[in-house]
Write a protein that holds these residues in place. Structure first.
Motif, short mmCIF file in Angstrom:
data_model
loop_
_atom_site.label_atom_id
_atom_site.label_comp_id
_atom_site.label_asym_id
_atom_site.label_seq_id
_atom_site.Cartn_x
_atom_site.Cartn_y
_atom_site.Cartn_z
N ASP A 88 0.83 -1.21 0.00
CA ASP A 88 0.00 0.00 0.00
C ASP A 88 0.87 1.26 0.00
N PHE A 91 2.12 1.86 -3.49
CA PHE A 91 1.07 2.49 -4.29
C PHE A 91 0.94 3.96 -3.96
N SER A 95 1.26 7.39 -6.33
CA SER A 95 0.25 8.45 -6.41
C SER A 95 0.80 9.80 -5.99
N TYR A 118 4.46 2.38 -8.86
CA TYR A 118 3.27 1.64 -9.28
C TYR A 118 3.66 0.24 -9.75
N ALA A 121 4.27 -2.04 -6.75
CA ALA A 121 3.01 -2.44 -6.11
C ALA A 121 2.21 -3.35 -7.03
N ALA A 122 2.17 -3.01 -8.32
CA ALA A 122 1.41 -3.82 -9.29
C ALA A 122 1.99 -5.23 -9.39
N HIS A 126 -1.19 -5.51 -6.36
CA HIS A 126 -2.07 -4.41 -5.97
C HIS A 126 -2.90 -3.98 -7.17
N GLU A 128 -5.22 -1.65 -7.75
CA GLU A 128 -5.29 -0.22 -8.08
C GLU A 128 -3.99 0.23 -8.75
N ALA A 129 -2.86 -0.30 -8.28
CA ALA A 129 -1.57 0.02 -8.90
C ALA A 129 -1.50 -0.55 -10.31
N HIS A 132 -3.50 1.84 -12.45
CA HIS A 132 -2.77 3.09 -12.68
C HIS A 132 -1.58 2.89 -13.61
#
Length: 179
Positions: A88, A91, A95, A118, A121-122, A126, A128-129, A132
């Motif tokens: 988190d 991520f 951001s 990102y 995290a991706a 993750h 959301e990552a 993004h």
């Protein structure tokens, strides 16, 4: 077991339980709308290296809740937590570099820095990552523009139920193939 070893094990266990209680109390304080109390509980935990406390305290600094708004302090704490594996926090760093006002001033290429965080995290799953990162590949921000890479990351996010990723995939050309 030696008496000293037993005492050390008991002290470590007790301190871990106390940390968990303080972290839970801080979460309850946040839920109760008491960010000042949460910050007081999180600070010693964050200073002692607790990545969950570092992440939560960073959020408070980023939003200026319970502590003065300080994007640089938030980034510092997120980096500490990310170094300990906080996905988190990775991520949030992405951001912050993409959307923050101060973060963009501390690196030569904030879009690239966002893409790096990102990606970390991706790669750890993750959603959301992943979404993004897919957007960054679609726009060519911080990375080389690639519809194929964009679709690949969007599919990963969509597979986890990410609604915007599903929508984006529906809009993207059906001819885009991923590996």
């Amino acid at each position: 077991m030696q008496p000293q070893s037993l005492i050390l094990a008991l002290v470590l266990t007790f301190s871990q339980l106390a940390s968990a209680d303080s972290l839970s109390d801080a979460t309850l304080a946040m839920e109760a709308g008491q960010p000042n109390q949460a910050a007081k509980l999180l600070t010693p935990l964050a200073n002692s290296g607790n990545p969950a406390a570092q992440h939560q305290l960073a959020m408070l600094y980023y939003m200026g809740q319970g502590v003065p708004e300080d994007e640089n302090q938030a980034i510092y704490l997120w980096k500490k937590a990310a170094a300990q594996g906080s996905i988190d926090s990775m991520f949030q760093l992405g951001s912050a570099f993409l959307f923050g006002s101060q973060a963009a001033k501390i690196v030569p290429d904030p879009d690239r820095e966002a893409a790096i965080w990102y990606f970390q995290a991706a790669s750890a799953g993750h959603a959301e990552a992943q979404y993004h990162l897919g957007l960054l590949f679609l726009a060519g921000k911080g990375v080389i523009a690639s519809k194929v890479e964009s679709a690949r990351w969007m599919k990963k996010a969509a597979a986890q139920g990410h609604p915007e990723a599903k929508k984006a995939l529906g809009i993207m050309s059906p001819t885009v193939k991923t590996k």
